[in-house]
Design a protein around this motif. Structure first.
Motif, PDB file in Angstrom:
ATOM      1  N   ALA A  72       0.829  -1.209   0.000  1.00  0.00           N
ATOM      2  CA  ALA A  72       0.000   0.000   0.000  1.00  0.00           C
ATOM      3  C   ALA A  72       0.863   1.260   0.000  1.00  0.00           C
ATOM      4  O   ALA A  72       0.548   2.244  -0.685  1.00  0.00           O
ATOM      5  CB  ALA A  72      -0.927  -0.008   1.216  1.00  0.00           C
ATOM      6  N   LYS A  73       1.959   1.207   0.749  1.00  0.00           N
ATOM      7  CA  LYS A  73       2.869   2.359   0.799  1.00  0.00           C
ATOM      8  C   LYS A  73       3.529   2.593  -0.555  1.00  0.00           C
ATOM      9  O   LYS A  73       3.664   3.738  -1.015  1.00  0.00           O
ATOM     10  CB  LYS A  73       3.933   2.123   1.882  1.00  0.00           C
ATOM     11  N   ARG A  75       2.353   1.629  -3.520  1.00  0.00           N
ATOM     12  CA  ARG A  75       1.302   2.050  -4.451  1.00  0.00           C
ATOM     13  C   ARG A  75       0.965   3.531  -4.254  1.00  0.00           C
ATOM     14  O   ARG A  75       0.744   4.266  -5.225  1.00  0.00           O
ATOM     15  CB  ARG A  75       0.065   1.178  -4.234  1.00  0.00           C
ATOM     16  N   GLU A  76       0.912   3.959  -3.003  1.00  0.00           N
ATOM     17  CA  GLU A  76       0.610   5.365  -2.722  1.00  0.00           C
ATOM     18  C   GLU A  76       1.713   6.296  -3.240  1.00  0.00           C
ATOM     19  O   GLU A  76       1.445   7.401  -3.706  1.00  0.00           O
ATOM     20  CB  GLU A  76       0.440   5.561  -1.208  1.00  0.00           C
ATOM     21  N   LYS A  77       2.953   5.807  -3.181  1.00  0.00           N
ATOM     22  CA  LYS A  77       4.094   6.627  -3.592  1.00  0.00           C
ATOM     23  C   LYS A  77       4.219   6.724  -5.111  1.00  0.00           C
ATOM     24  O   LYS A  77       4.412   7.816  -5.665  1.00  0.00           O
ATOM     25  CB  LYS A  77       5.379   6.026  -3.009  1.00  0.00           C
ATOM     26  N   GLY A  79       2.228   4.495  -7.568  1.00  0.00           N
ATOM     27  CA  GLY A  79       1.131   4.024  -8.398  1.00  0.00           C
ATOM     28  C   GLY A  79       1.061   2.502  -8.466  1.00  0.00           C
ATOM     29  O   GLY A  79       1.747   1.800  -7.711  1.00  0.00           O
ATOM     30  N   ASP A 125      -3.256  -5.169  -9.084  1.00  0.00           N
ATOM     31  CA  ASP A 125      -2.771  -4.081  -9.944  1.00  0.00           C
ATOM     32  C   ASP A 125      -2.471  -4.589 -11.340  1.00  0.00           C
ATOM     33  O   ASP A 125      -2.787  -3.942 -12.340  1.00  0.00           O
ATOM     34  CB  ASP A 125      -1.503  -3.457  -9.345  1.00  0.00           C
TER      35      ASP A 125
END
Length: 249
Positions: A72-73, A75-77, A79, A125
């Protein structure tokens, strides 16, 4: 390969760090994962110093909660994650008669289940994009076996078979899955920590390797980058041996 995001496990040093740096050279943003984010600091710094993008992540790959948080970290950073290098693992040097249920469970939980967990957590993803590359790092001992390494070797053999099954199941989704079984690679955390446990002296081992040299992490990283590339979409379910010819297919 620009605008793509990769997760590389076991990225502190050795093969994982080399794969992370090599993919970053191709313009891929990298999530460098190891047991703690602090362990990945040097790899991230090297990528950034070369003009690439990376983030340090910490997780035990056999713990789904930790992996989910790390993913999650990342992906947040950067994509969606569409490239995975499943490199993290543990080794084991124990005579067959001394194998315990507890040690077997530890090795398989990390080397096999860990790869499954990480792949599952990034799979969404890849499915959404209709494109993905997964490279599972196994070991040449998973092909040949090794004295005093029944637990480790069999777990890496499981990774090879896991790769074949994943490739058949995920290929229709636009996701390729291949594996690299490194052979005789020095300069890794495992090889350096267990140098005195190898059954074959280096001089004798070199005579069994047709190219007459030991492997280096970059040898694995170059093959990994090729398997992750856009142009390698027709390579799926394959074992790409990078071992100087010690094991031939």
């Amino acid at each position: 390969m620009a605008n793509k995001v990769a997760l590389v496990t076991g990225g502190q040093a050795g093969i994982g760090a080399a794969c992370a740096k090599r993919l970053a050279r191709d313009g891929v943003a990298i999530g460098v994962l190891d047991l703690t984010a602090d362990l990945c600091a040097d790899t991230v710094a090297a990528i950034e110093a070369a003009g690439g993008e990376a983030i340090a992540l910490g997780a035990d790959i056999s713990d789904r909660v930790q992996v989910k948080a790390a993913v999650a970290k990342l992906r947040e950073k950067f994509g969606p994650i569409t490239i995975l290098v499943n490199n993290a693992g543990v080794t084991d040097f124990v005579p067959f008669e001394e194998i315990t249920e507890a040690r077997w469970e530890v090795v398989y939980k990390i080397n096999v289940l860990g790869q499954i967990i990480v792949a599952q957590e990034v799979l969404g993803d890849m499915k959404a994009k209709g494109w993905g590359r997964i490279v599972n790092i196994s070991s040449s001992s998973g092909q040949t076996g090794a004295v005093g390494m029944c637990t480790y070797s069999s777990s890496k053999g499981a990774v090879i078979t896991l790769t074949r099954s994943m490739a058949q199941e995920l290929g229709p989704l636009g996701i390729t899955v291949n594996n690299i079984p490194p052979g005789s690679v020095m300069g890794t955390i495992m090889s350096e920590a267990n140098r005195d446990k190898f059954q074959i002296p280096t001089e004798m081992l070199l005579q069994a390797i047709p190219v007459r040299r030991m492997g280096e992490p970059n040898d694995i990283a170059n093959a990994c980058a090729w398997l992750c590339h856009e142009d390698s979409g027709y390579v799926n379910g394959q074992t790409i041996g990078v071992n100087g010819g010690r094991v031939v297919s």
